[in-house]
Design an enzyme around this catalytic site. Structure first.
Site, PDB file in Angstrom:
ATOM      1  N   LYS A   1      -8.721   2.433 -20.117  1.00 21.35           N
ATOM      2  CA  LYS A   1      -9.087   2.082 -19.417  1.00 21.35           C
ATOM      3  C   LYS A   1     -11.287   2.227 -19.337  1.00 21.35           C
ATOM      4  O   LYS A   1     -11.150   3.628 -18.467  1.00 21.35           O
ATOM      5  CB  LYS A   1      -9.002   2.064 -18.423  1.00 21.35           C
ATOM      6  CG  LYS A   1      -7.240   0.949 -17.477  1.00 21.35           C
ATOM      7  CD  LYS A   1      -6.286   1.505 -18.979  1.00 21.35           C
ATOM      8  CE  LYS A   1      -5.145   1.173 -18.808  1.00 21.35           C
ATOM      9  NZ  LYS A   1      -3.943   1.174 -19.273  1.00 21.35           N
TER      10      LYS A   1
ATOM     11  N   HIS B   1      -4.703  14.207   1.935  1.00 19.16           N
ATOM     12  CA  HIS B   1      -4.760  12.360   2.319  1.00 19.16           C
ATOM     13  C   HIS B   1      -4.139  11.779   2.067  1.00 19.16           C
ATOM     14  O   HIS B   1      -3.951  11.920   0.822  1.00 19.16           O
ATOM     15  CB  HIS B   1      -6.504  12.501   2.308  1.00 19.16           C
ATOM     16  CG  HIS B   1      -7.431  11.261   3.268  1.00 19.16           C
ATOM     17  ND1 HIS B   1      -6.427   9.891   2.405  1.00 19.16           N
ATOM     18  CD2 HIS B   1      -7.738  11.380   4.489  1.00 19.16           C
ATOM     19  CE1 HIS B   1      -6.973   9.367   3.527  1.00 19.16           C
ATOM     20  NE2 HIS B   1      -7.794   9.260   4.440  1.00 19.16           N
TER      21      HIS B   1
ATOM     22  N   LYS C   1     -10.849  16.161   6.238  1.00 20.24           N
ATOM     23  CA  LYS C   1     -11.277  15.270   6.218  1.00 20.24           C
ATOM     24  C   LYS C   1     -12.910  15.776   6.942  1.00 20.24           C
ATOM     25  O   LYS C   1     -12.571  16.924   7.376  1.00 20.24           O
ATOM     26  CB  LYS C   1     -11.465  13.947   6.966  1.00 20.24           C
ATOM     27  CG  LYS C   1     -10.565  12.571   6.154  1.00 20.24           C
ATOM     28  CD  LYS C   1     -10.300  11.621   7.430  1.00 20.24           C
ATOM     29  CE  LYS C   1     -11.098  10.455   6.716  1.00 20.24           C
ATOM     30  NZ  LYS C   1     -10.925   9.601   7.146  1.00 20.24           N
TER      31      LYS C   1
ATOM     32  N   GLU D   1       0.030   2.515  -9.832  1.00 25.15           N
ATOM     33  CA  GLU D   1      -0.480   2.538  -8.780  1.00 25.15           C
ATOM     34  C   GLU D   1       0.509   3.098  -7.776  1.00 25.15           C
ATOM     35  O   GLU D   1       1.770   3.456  -7.827  1.00 25.15           O
ATOM     36  CB  GLU D   1      -0.182   1.363  -7.876  1.00 25.15           C
ATOM     37  CG  GLU D   1      -1.756   0.866  -8.778  1.00 25.15           C
ATOM     38  CD  GLU D   1      -2.731   0.746  -8.830  1.00 25.15           C
ATOM     39  OE1 GLU D   1      -3.205   1.660  -8.724  1.00 25.15           O
ATOM     40  OE2 GLU D   1      -3.726   0.024  -9.880  1.00 25.15           O
TER      41      GLU D   1
ATOM     42  N   ASP E   1      -4.623   8.528   0.835  1.00 30.31           N
ATOM     43  CA  ASP E   1      -4.499   8.341  -0.386  1.00 30.31           C
ATOM     44  C   ASP E   1      -5.110   9.056  -1.063  1.00 30.31           C
ATOM     45  O   ASP E   1      -4.244   8.611  -3.004  1.00 30.31           O
ATOM     46  CB  ASP E   1      -6.301   7.439  -0.262  1.00 30.31           C
ATOM     47  CG  ASP E   1      -6.240   6.517   0.845  1.00 30.31           C
ATOM     48  OD1 ASP E   1      -4.808   5.487   1.042  1.00 30.31           O
ATOM     49  OD2 ASP E   1      -7.271   5.955   1.609  1.00 30.31           O
ATOM     50  N   LYS E   2      -5.432  10.130  -1.294  1.00 29.57           N
ATOM     51  CA  LYS E   2      -5.363  11.153  -2.297  1.00 29.57           C
ATOM     52  C   LYS E   2      -4.212  12.039  -2.801  1.00 29.57           C
ATOM     53  O   LYS E   2      -4.367  12.252  -3.337  1.00 29.57           O
ATOM     54  CB  LYS E   2      -6.194  12.424  -1.706  1.00 29.57           C
ATOM     55  CG  LYS E   2      -7.904  11.550  -2.257  1.00 29.57           C
ATOM     56  CD  LYS E   2      -8.159  12.109  -3.284  1.00 29.57           C
ATOM     57  CE  LYS E   2      -9.351  11.339  -3.523  1.00 29.57           C
ATOM     58  NZ  LYS E   2      -9.915  11.030  -5.124  1.00 29.57           N
TER      59      LYS E   2
ATOM     60  N   LYS F   1      -4.872   5.894 -14.230  1.00 32.60           N
ATOM     61  CA  LYS F   1      -5.479   5.033 -16.092  1.00 32.60           C
ATOM     62  C   LYS F   1      -5.527   6.095 -17.096  1.00 32.60           C
ATOM     63  O   LYS F   1      -6.043   6.945 -16.304  1.00 32.60           O
ATOM     64  CB  LYS F   1      -6.855   3.787 -15.440  1.00 32.60           C
ATOM     65  CG  LYS F   1      -6.545   2.709 -14.192  1.00 32.60           C
ATOM     66  CD  LYS F   1      -7.953   2.278 -13.800  1.00 32.60           C
ATOM     67  CE  LYS F   1      -7.691   1.543 -12.504  1.00 32.60           C
ATOM     68  NZ  LYS F   1      -8.866   1.095 -12.358  1.00 32.60           N
TER      69      LYS F   1
ATOM     70  N   GLU G   1       2.234  -0.868 -14.975  1.00 31.36           N
ATOM     71  CA  GLU G   1       1.971  -1.409 -16.290  1.00 31.36           C
ATOM     72  C   GLU G   1       2.130   0.100 -17.220  1.00 31.36           C
ATOM     73  O   GLU G   1       1.237   1.036 -17.252  1.00 31.36           O
ATOM     74  CB  GLU G   1       1.616  -2.369 -17.072  1.00 31.36           C
ATOM     75  CG  GLU G   1       1.556  -3.530 -15.854  1.00 31.36           C
ATOM     76  CD  GLU G   1       0.841  -2.847 -14.801  1.00 31.36           C
ATOM     77  OE1 GLU G   1       1.688  -3.665 -13.356  1.00 31.36           O
ATOM     78  OE2 GLU G   1       0.373  -3.168 -14.112  1.00 31.36           O
TER      79      GLU G   1
ATOM     80  N   ASP H   1      -0.909   7.429   8.359  1.00 29.04           N
ATOM     81  CA  ASP H   1      -1.186   7.021   7.400  1.00 29.04           C
ATOM     82  C   ASP H   1      -0.951   6.630   6.733  1.00 29.04           C
ATOM     83  O   ASP H   1      -0.516   7.232   5.666  1.00 29.04           O
ATOM     84  CB  ASP H   1      -2.802   7.339   7.990  1.00 29.04           C
ATOM     85  CG  ASP H   1      -3.343   6.150   7.408  1.00 29.04           C
ATOM     86  OD1 ASP H   1      -2.953   5.084   8.193  1.00 29.04           O
ATOM     87  OD2 ASP H   1      -4.896   6.380   7.330  1.00 29.04           O
ATOM     88  N   ALA H   2      -0.507   5.532   6.306  1.00 27.77           N
ATOM     89  CA  ALA H   2      -0.498   5.097   5.062  1.00 27.77           C
ATOM     90  C   ALA H   2      -1.383   5.087   3.969  1.00 27.77           C
ATOM     91  O   ALA H   2      -1.874   5.377   3.995  1.00 27.77           O
ATOM     92  CB  ALA H   2      -0.045   3.865   4.723  1.00 27.77           C
TER      93      ALA H   2
ATOM     94  N   ASP I   1     -12.721   1.395 -16.724  1.00 25.19           N
ATOM     95  CA  ASP I   1     -13.003   2.031 -14.782  1.00 25.19           C
ATOM     96  C   ASP I   1     -12.893   2.943 -15.759  1.00 25.19           C
ATOM     97  O   ASP I   1     -14.054   3.880 -14.355  1.00 25.19           O
ATOM     98  CB  ASP I   1     -12.310   1.444 -14.322  1.00 25.19           C
ATOM     99  CG  ASP I   1     -11.981  -0.083 -13.784  1.00 25.19           C
ATOM    100  OD1 ASP I   1     -13.511  -0.555 -14.199  1.00 25.19           O
ATOM    101  OD2 ASP I   1     -10.364  -0.766 -13.287  1.00 25.19           O
TER     102      ASP I   1
ATOM    103  N   ARG J   1      -8.631   4.118  -3.501  1.00 26.90           N
ATOM    104  CA  ARG J   1      -9.010   3.871  -1.942  1.00 26.90           C
ATOM    105  C   ARG J   1     -10.025   4.737  -2.130  1.00 26.90           C
ATOM    106  O   ARG J   1     -10.650   4.674  -0.679  1.00 26.90           O
ATOM    107  CB  ARG J   1      -8.598   3.379  -0.819  1.00 26.90           C
ATOM    108  CG  ARG J   1      -7.702   2.260  -1.018  1.00 26.90           C
ATOM    109  CD  ARG J   1      -7.027   2.089   0.721  1.00 26.90           C
ATOM    110  NE  ARG J   1      -5.906   3.167   1.496  1.00 26.90           N
ATOM    111  CZ  ARG J   1      -5.799   2.564   2.756  1.00 26.90           C
ATOM    112  NH1 ARG J   1      -5.864   1.106   2.576  1.00 26.90           N
ATOM    113  NH2 ARG J   1      -4.615   3.788   3.292  1.00 26.90           N
ATOM    114  N   LYS J   2     -10.669   6.207  -2.560  1.00 28.18           N
ATOM    115  CA  LYS J   2     -11.780   6.342  -1.784  1.00 28.18           C
ATOM    116  C   LYS J   2     -12.547   6.858  -2.600  1.00 28.18           C
ATOM    117  O   LYS J   2     -12.899   7.514  -3.616  1.00 28.18           O
ATOM    118  CB  LYS J   2     -10.949   8.434  -1.444  1.00 28.18           C
ATOM    119  CG  LYS J   2     -10.736   8.335  -0.439  1.00 28.18           C
ATOM    120  CD  LYS J   2     -11.051   7.975   0.482  1.00 28.18           C
ATOM    121  CE  LYS J   2     -10.666   7.703   2.111  1.00 28.18           C
ATOM    122  NZ  LYS J   2      -9.861   6.775   2.153  1.00 28.18           N
TER     123      LYS J   2
ATOM    124  N   PHE K   1      -4.242  17.364  16.031  1.00 29.21           N
ATOM    125  CA  PHE K   1      -4.534  16.382  14.708  1.00 29.21           C
ATOM    126  C   PHE K   1      -3.024  17.403  13.947  1.00 29.21           C
ATOM    127  O   PHE K   1      -2.947  18.013  13.059  1.00 29.21           O
ATOM    128  CB  PHE K   1      -5.334  17.002  13.563  1.00 29.21           C
ATOM    129  CG  PHE K   1      -6.115  15.713  12.325  1.00 29.21           C
ATOM    130  CD1 PHE K   1      -4.491  15.269  11.773  1.00 29.21           C
ATOM    131  CD2 PHE K   1      -6.666  16.225  11.418  1.00 29.21           C
ATOM    132  CE1 PHE K   1      -4.320  14.766  10.484  1.00 29.21           C
ATOM    133  CE2 PHE K   1      -6.662  15.056  10.310  1.00 29.21           C
ATOM    134  CZ  PHE K   1      -6.032  14.504   9.349  1.00 29.21           C
TER     135      PHE K   1
END
Length: 389
Positions: free
Chosen positions: A272, A17, A169, A45, A19-20, A268, A58, A241-242, A274, A247-248, A233
């Site tokens: 971090k 995917h 998906k 990123e 994003d993945k 990260k 960074e 798709d960008a 998060d 995002r997931k 597909f």
């Protein structure tokens, strides 16, 4: 339906995917730095679109890790996923690197100095969750969604099944009665495929994976089994798709069955919170449930940038607990140091173990010999039982 009977749905996405793809690249870069220097700092990123990848972020680490090595790492990640398509190819994609040195202002807040312990890399709230719906103590709709795609990917990589592309998906809807899942009412799988395959053929390729994952007798009716509902597909991944890192976050965690603090994990390093505190919260929640003190457990922990101690620790057993939640909070605080440094040391997080987390969930996995998925261990069970039993 009564409140104890309801439908609940979770989704997953494959390693291909868009994003993945970005999560995989970002986490591969984290691993590159941690392998060279365990105390490296990384916030990477990634953006991916048609035959184009952009790296930004960074870092603080060895000068030997050049932009050329970062680009090489990104290409290797794309190749391992399996992208060799006209619109997105590991060899021909243009990769721009804008990674630069970490802000000195952030560094002084995070680093230990004098009597000051290492602080959190940012403010924020992180959640962990565990429940008894599956052996891995994960919500069933998400676990099944992950497993369907993971099995499909394994057979694609091995060559056992021809015709699948990297992008896919899944979505599983379960009926709950008296708060427990009893059957699937619908399953959706959309998978990139070879141009020569018709929708009916793709449907029959997908069916065995759903049958294998769902418990016996849970397969939905044929009109609720959806495979590539648009009919075709072929164009997929970043060409279709960008994609962006992070995002997931619901796919990465609990499929919507538990709260989320909002912070993404991939790209990260473990200073971090998060990432590291969310892992710690899952670890604690899982051990509480495994120790027999709750059927479900939500844990929240909060931090301020530059401050080592957590601002709060919250436990909610959602009415399923067998002991007071205040006692659980006290016991957890005694069993684990929840400062950023304490979490990293307890779980052994300063290792190159993150690329493998970038798809099919950060939780519900088996602990690995090299320290991967250490937050899935159940080594606090005995301590909790001694403190609370």
């Amino acid at each position: 339906m009564s409140k104890s009977s309801y439908l609940f749905t979770s989704e997953s996405v494959s390693e291909g995917h868009p994003d993945k793809v970005c999560d995989r690249i970002s986490d591969s870069i984290v691993d590159l730095y941690l392998a060279a220097e365990p105390e490296a700092r990384v916030a990477c990123e990634t953006l991916a679109t048609t035959n184009k990848v952009v790296l930004a972020g960074e870092v603080r680490g060895p000068a030997s890790i050049t932009h050329e090595k970062l680009v090489e790492t990104a290409r290797r990640a794309i190749k391992e996923i399996g992208y060799e398509q006209e619109g997105f190819h590991w060899k021909t994609a243009s990769i721009d690197c804008y990674v630069h040195s970490q802000s000195a202002d952030i560094a002084q807040g995070v680093d230990a100095a004098g009597n000051k312990d290492e602080g959190a890399g940012d403010q924020g709230i992180m959640f962990g969750y565990a429940c008894k719906e599956t052996p891995s103590l994960m919500p069933a709709p998400l676990q099944y969604s992950h497993q369907i795609l993971k099995l499909m990917a394994e057979d694609r990589h091995s060559g056992k099944v021809k015709g699948f592309g990297p992008d896919a998906k899944s979505q599983v809807t379960l009926l709950y009665e008296n708060g427990k899942p009893v059957k699937a009412t619908s399953v959706v799988v959309s998978t990139q495929h070879d141009a020569g395959l018709e929708q009916k053929q793709v449907r029959e390729l997908v069916r065995p994976y759903v049958e294998k994952v769902l418990p016996k007798g849970w397969f939905p009716s044929e009109d609720e089994f959806y495979v590539n509902p648009t009919g075709k597909f072929v164009i997929g991944g970043p060409d279709g798709d960008a994609g962006l890192t992070g995002r997931k976050i619901i796919v990465d965690t609990y499929g919507g069955a538990a709260p989320h603090g909002g912070g993404a994990f991939s790209g990260k390093d473990p200073t971090k919170v998060d990432r590291s505190a969310a892992y710690a919260a899952r670890y604690l929640a899982k051990n509480v449930v495994a120790a027999g003190f709750a059927e479900k457990c939500v844990i929240q922990v909060a931090y301020a940038i530059g401050v080592s101690k957590p601002l709060s620790l919250y436990v909610n057993t959602q009415g399923t607990g067998t002991v007071d939640e205040e006692r659980i909070v006290k016991a957890l605080g005694e069993l684990m140091d929840l400062s950023p440094r304490g979490i990293r040391k307890h779980l052994g997080l300063n290792k190159p173990i993150y690329a493998r987390t970038s798809s099919y969930g950060h939780f519900g996995r088996e602990p690995e010999a090299d320290g991967g998925f250490s937050w899935e261990k159940l080594d606090l069970v005995a301590g909790l039982q001694a403190a609370l039993g």
